[in-house]
Design an enzyme around this catalytic site. Structure first.
Site, PDB file in Angstrom:
ATOM      1  N   LYS A  62      63.110  -5.716  32.367  1.00 40.52           N
ATOM      2  CA  LYS A  62      63.030  -6.630  33.517  1.00 40.52           C
ATOM      3  C   LYS A  62      63.239  -5.842  34.808  1.00 40.52           C
ATOM      4  O   LYS A  62      62.340  -5.152  35.263  1.00 40.52           O
ATOM      5  CB  LYS A  62      64.082  -7.740  33.381  1.00 40.52           C
ATOM      6  CG  LYS A  62      63.693  -8.838  32.395  1.00 40.52           C
ATOM      7  CD  LYS A  62      63.978  -8.497  30.988  1.00 40.52           C
ATOM      8  CE  LYS A  62      63.839  -9.648  30.031  1.00 40.52           C
ATOM      9  NZ  LYS A  62      64.035  -9.238  28.649  1.00 40.52           N
TER      10      LYS A  62
ATOM     11  N   PHE B  98      72.085 -17.211  26.750  1.00 42.86           N
ATOM     12  CA  PHE B  98      70.714 -16.747  26.614  1.00 42.86           C
ATOM     13  C   PHE B  98      70.401 -16.725  25.118  1.00 42.86           C
ATOM     14  O   PHE B  98      71.273 -16.445  24.306  1.00 42.86           O
ATOM     15  CB  PHE B  98      70.456 -15.383  27.265  1.00 42.86           C
ATOM     16  CG  PHE B  98      68.992 -15.050  27.170  1.00 42.86           C
ATOM     17  CD1 PHE B  98      68.062 -15.732  27.937  1.00 42.86           C
ATOM     18  CD2 PHE B  98      68.527 -14.113  26.257  1.00 42.86           C
ATOM     19  CE1 PHE B  98      66.696 -15.494  27.784  1.00 42.86           C
ATOM     20  CE2 PHE B  98      67.170 -13.879  26.114  1.00 42.86           C
ATOM     21  CZ  PHE B  98      66.248 -14.559  26.875  1.00 42.86           C
ATOM     22  N   THR B  99      69.138 -17.011  24.773  1.00 41.46           N
ATOM     23  CA  THR B  99      68.754 -17.246  23.376  1.00 41.46           C
ATOM     24  C   THR B  99      69.201 -16.124  22.425  1.00 41.46           C
ATOM     25  O   THR B  99      69.922 -16.370  21.458  1.00 41.46           O
ATOM     26  CB  THR B  99      67.226 -17.430  23.295  1.00 41.46           C
ATOM     27  OG1 THR B  99      66.601 -16.307  23.929  1.00 41.46           O
ATOM     28  CG2 THR B  99      66.790 -18.709  23.997  1.00 41.46           C
TER      29      THR B  99
ATOM     30  N   ARG C  16      61.441 -23.712  28.635  1.00 48.60           N
ATOM     31  CA  ARG C  16      62.874 -23.380  28.595  1.00 48.60           C
ATOM     32  C   ARG C  16      63.603 -24.713  28.579  1.00 48.60           C
ATOM     33  O   ARG C  16      64.125 -25.179  29.574  1.00 48.60           O
ATOM     34  CB  ARG C  16      63.300 -22.545  29.811  1.00 48.60           C
ATOM     35  CG  ARG C  16      62.744 -21.141  29.834  1.00 48.60           C
ATOM     36  CD  ARG C  16      63.529 -20.091  29.092  1.00 48.60           C
ATOM     37  NE  ARG C  16      63.309 -19.967  27.687  1.00 48.60           N
ATOM     38  CZ  ARG C  16      63.419 -18.812  27.015  1.00 48.60           C
ATOM     39  NH1 ARG C  16      63.698 -17.692  27.626  1.00 48.60           N
ATOM     40  NH2 ARG C  16      63.267 -18.778  25.715  1.00 48.60           N
TER      41      ARG C  16
ATOM     42  N   ASP D 166      75.789  -8.955  31.122  1.00 43.65           N
ATOM     43  CA  ASP D 166      74.355  -8.940  30.816  1.00 43.65           C
ATOM     44  C   ASP D 166      73.653  -8.616  32.132  1.00 43.65           C
ATOM     45  O   ASP D 166      73.464  -9.486  32.982  1.00 43.65           O
ATOM     46  CB  ASP D 166      73.912 -10.291  30.257  1.00 43.65           C
ATOM     47  CG  ASP D 166      72.415 -10.307  29.923  1.00 43.65           C
ATOM     48  OD1 ASP D 166      71.678  -9.418  30.426  1.00 43.65           O
ATOM     49  OD2 ASP D 166      71.975 -11.199  29.180  1.00 43.65           O
TER      50      ASP D 166
ATOM     51  N   PHE E 278      61.555 -21.156  19.440  1.00 43.54           N
ATOM     52  CA  PHE E 278      60.566 -21.306  20.515  1.00 43.54           C
ATOM     53  C   PHE E 278      59.444 -20.278  20.435  1.00 43.54           C
ATOM     54  O   PHE E 278      58.341 -20.516  20.899  1.00 43.54           O
ATOM     55  CB  PHE E 278      61.249 -21.224  21.896  1.00 43.54           C
ATOM     56  CG  PHE E 278      62.007 -19.949  22.121  1.00 43.54           C
ATOM     57  CD1 PHE E 278      63.301 -19.810  21.664  1.00 43.54           C
ATOM     58  CD2 PHE E 278      61.430 -18.872  22.782  1.00 43.54           C
ATOM     59  CE1 PHE E 278      64.011 -18.629  21.855  1.00 43.54           C
ATOM     60  CE2 PHE E 278      62.123 -17.695  22.988  1.00 43.54           C
ATOM     61  CZ  PHE E 278      63.413 -17.571  22.510  1.00 43.54           C
TER      62      PHE E 278
ATOM     63  N   TYR F  56      63.575  14.937  18.386  1.00 47.50           N
ATOM     64  CA  TYR F  56      64.351  13.905  17.686  1.00 47.50           C
ATOM     65  C   TYR F  56      65.761  13.810  18.267  1.00 47.50           C
ATOM     66  O   TYR F  56      66.296  12.720  18.451  1.00 47.50           O
ATOM     67  CB  TYR F  56      64.421  14.204  16.183  1.00 47.50           C
ATOM     68  CG  TYR F  56      65.042  13.054  15.417  1.00 47.50           C
ATOM     69  CD1 TYR F  56      64.250  12.024  14.928  1.00 47.50           C
ATOM     70  CD2 TYR F  56      66.430  12.967  15.233  1.00 47.50           C
ATOM     71  CE1 TYR F  56      64.811  10.945  14.264  1.00 47.50           C
ATOM     72  CE2 TYR F  56      66.998  11.890  14.577  1.00 47.50           C
ATOM     73  CZ  TYR F  56      66.183  10.875  14.086  1.00 47.50           C
ATOM     74  OH  TYR F  56      66.741   9.810  13.449  1.00 47.50           O
TER      75      TYR F  56
HETATM   76  O1  PLI Z   1      64.019  -9.187  25.382  1.00 43.55           O
HETATM   77  P1  PLI Z   1      65.144  -8.192  25.233  1.00 43.55           P
HETATM   78  O2  PLI Z   1      65.594  -8.036  23.847  1.00 43.55           O
HETATM   79  O3  PLI Z   1      64.840  -6.869  25.872  1.00 43.55           O
HETATM   80  O4  PLI Z   1      66.374  -8.757  26.100  1.00 43.55           O
HETATM   81  C1  PLI Z   1      67.034  -9.935  25.770  1.00 43.55           C
HETATM   82  C2  PLI Z   1      67.547 -10.623  27.006  1.00 43.55           C
HETATM   83  C3  PLI Z   1      68.880 -10.611  27.282  1.00 43.55           C
HETATM   84  N1  PLI Z   1      69.393 -11.228  28.390  1.00 43.55           N
HETATM   85  C4  PLI Z   1      68.597 -11.893  29.256  1.00 43.55           C
HETATM   86  C5  PLI Z   1      69.213 -12.556  30.429  1.00 43.55           C
HETATM   87  C6  PLI Z   1      67.226 -11.937  29.048  1.00 43.55           C
HETATM   88  O5  PLI Z   1      66.468 -12.575  29.928  1.00 43.55           O
HETATM   89  C7  PLI Z   1      66.660 -11.301  27.882  1.00 43.55           C
HETATM   90  C8  PLI Z   1      65.292 -11.395  27.570  1.00 43.55           C
HETATM   91  N2  PLI Z   1      64.514 -12.229  28.243  1.00 43.55           N
HETATM   92  C9  PLI Z   1      63.230 -12.500  28.027  1.00 43.55           C
HETATM   93  C10 PLI Z   1      62.427 -11.899  26.931  1.00 43.55           C
HETATM   94  C11 PLI Z   1      62.603 -13.428  28.950  1.00 43.55           C
HETATM   95  O6  PLI Z   1      61.401 -13.689  28.835  1.00 43.55           O
HETATM   96  O7  PLI Z   1      63.326 -13.925  29.834  1.00 43.55           O
END
Ligand code: PLI
Length: 458
Positions: free
Chosen positions: A259, A125-126, A383, A216, A450, A73
């Protein structure tokens, strides 16, 4: 000079079967999903280009790391490996793990933003913008105009306009701007990079006013690769060196490790300011978990520590971006309208040009994503107007210039032959575009609509 093509810097050790179902079945599935590709079941998808988030193939070293999970933990050994990898390769001093990127966005927004603040950023970003708004802030787009033009071939469309940023500072006051939110490769603009020269200029300007830069860094290695390829003076630097130079120009970072960093789940908040760190270390236990796991399993932190080191190898990133370019160039050759220049994590179709007979209220990108699925079982995502949501004051739809369908390429997952099949399908839909009719929205969730909105054919 003798030409030598790039090839994947790995060979395949394990496979996961995929298959294409029938057109009749797809008609049923997409209707059941309310014509929203997010609501399809993965078993009904042939090639999944919904996202590059959490969909990468891990290496044998990462899987070995998974077996070394220390699920204590508190004080897991894997946390310290991850912390060291982040400090070494990204240069930030203090690290707070989170379950994914939006967990980090939540924490930094809560800590730094007060009611009435303004957050300039290189396009929204969303999830990032929503957390800024929920904390009482207002996002202001300060990306250069070229980013909103799908035809502009400018190579650094992620750049921040210094004039726009100066204007926000003059009008709103530096004391009401807790930070500039700077993304490396701008997702919503089509995966477009920022130049180091621009970032240095933004650093000089923000330094003058004591404004922080929050980075970011979700796709920082891809941005670094574009700098190496395109920006004067960087051809001889490694991607790893450029990544570090970018991070060193910023004060803090939010990361979706799903990513660039080649893992299925995870994220972090990183910073150099010890006071912000203390606040984040306290807040993370409220929303995510203890400060040495923050919502991640030990094994996932180990996979991340290894993934970070793999993600900044020149060979890896060249093949990753090379595959995206291969698909983009095929579509360009066929005359399909896409965002120029080709992005680093996906190819973005320009739905306004693809379906010029539909108005933006008829959701051209949402429609096009559904049509591609119908044709071949290839899953893409909208998008455009649906992702852009509503204006938080007027309640009207936001009408973005860019109305796009993203063909997002997972890392190390698909082959060049998959890219050929995808291109054939998009070309076929393009040839038959005139028969395509638009849609109306019949269900709209309050936040990030979305993901769960439902549509019907007009
Ligand atoms: O999906 P998260 O919570 O791990 O990360 C959010 C996020 C933040 N910044 C940017 C530039 C992103 O592209 C992003 C998440 N993007 C997704 C899920 C995508 O499909 O692009």
């Amino acid at each position: 000079m003798r030409k030598r093509s790039w090839a994947e810097p790995y060979k395949i050790k394990m496979v996961e079967p995929v298959f294409m179902n029938s057109q009749k079945e797809r008609e049923i599935y997409i209707k059941e999903a309310g014509y929203n590709t997010f609501l399809l079941k993965s078993k009904d998808v042939y090639i999944d280009l919904l996202t590059d988030s959490g969909t990468s193939a891990m290496s044998d070293r990462q899987w070995a790391g998974i077996m070394m999970g220390d699920e204590a933990y508190a004080g897991s050994a894997n946390f310290y490996h991850m912390e060291e990898a982040i400090q070494t390769h990204y240069g930030y001093k203090y690290i707070i793990p989170t379950h994914q990127g939006r967990g980090a966005e939540h924490l930094i927004s809560k800590i730094l933003i007060k009611e009435g603040d303004y957050l300039p950023g290189n396009m929204y970003f969303t999830t990032t913008r929503l957390h800024q708004e929920l904390a009482g802030g207002t996002f202001v787009d300060v990306i250069i105009d070229e980013a909103h033009d799908s035809e502009s071939n400018f190579r650094f469309k992620g750049n921040i306009s210094l004039e726009k940023l100066q204007k926000v500072i003059d009008e709103k006051g530096a004391e009401n701007i807790p930070y500039v939110c700077m993304a490396t490769t701008v997702n919503m603009a089509g995966g477009q990079p920022i130049s180091l020269q621009n970032l240095k200029e933004v650093r000089n300007l923000t330094n003058k006013y004591g404004i922080r830069i929050v980075h970011d860094m979700t796709r920082v290695a891809e941005n670094a690769y574009m700098i190496q390829q395109l920006e004067e003076g960087y051809a001889d630097k490694s991607v790893a060196e450029i990544v570090l130079e970018i991070c060193n120009l910023t004060d803090a970072a939010t990361m979706s490790s799903k990513k660039d960093a080649l893992v299925s789940i995870g994220g972090f908040l990183a910073m150099n300011d010890p006071d912000v760190f203390e606040q984040a270390r306290n807040l993370v236990v409220v929303y995510e978990g203890l400060h040495t796991y923050g919502g991640m399993a030990g094994r996932d932190m180990e996979a991340l520590a290894i993934g970070i080191t793999e993600s900044i190898h020149d060979d890896h990133i060249r093949a990753r971006v090379g595959q995206v370019q291969y698909l983009g160039e095929k579509l360009l050759k066929a005359g399909v309208p896409i965002v120029n220049p080709i992005g680093t994590h996906g190819v973005f179709l320009d739905a306004k040009k693809f379906l010029p007979h539909l108005t933006q209220d008829q959701f051209p990108a949402q429609t096009l994503a559904a049509e591609i699925y119908l044709d071949s079982g290839v899953r893409t995502m909208e998008r455009g107007i649906v992702s852009a949501g509503r204006n938080s004051e007027t309640g009207e739809h936001n009408y973005p210039n860019l109305e796009l369908v993203r063909l997002t390429i997972p890392r190390r997952v698909y082959t060049q032959a998959h890219m050929d099949v995808i291109a054939e399908s998009v070309e076929y839909v393009y040839e038959n575009r005139e028969k395509i009719t638009g849609m109306k929205m019949i269900f709209e969730p309050k936040y990030l609509r979305f993901f769960q909105a439902r549509f019907e054919k007009i």
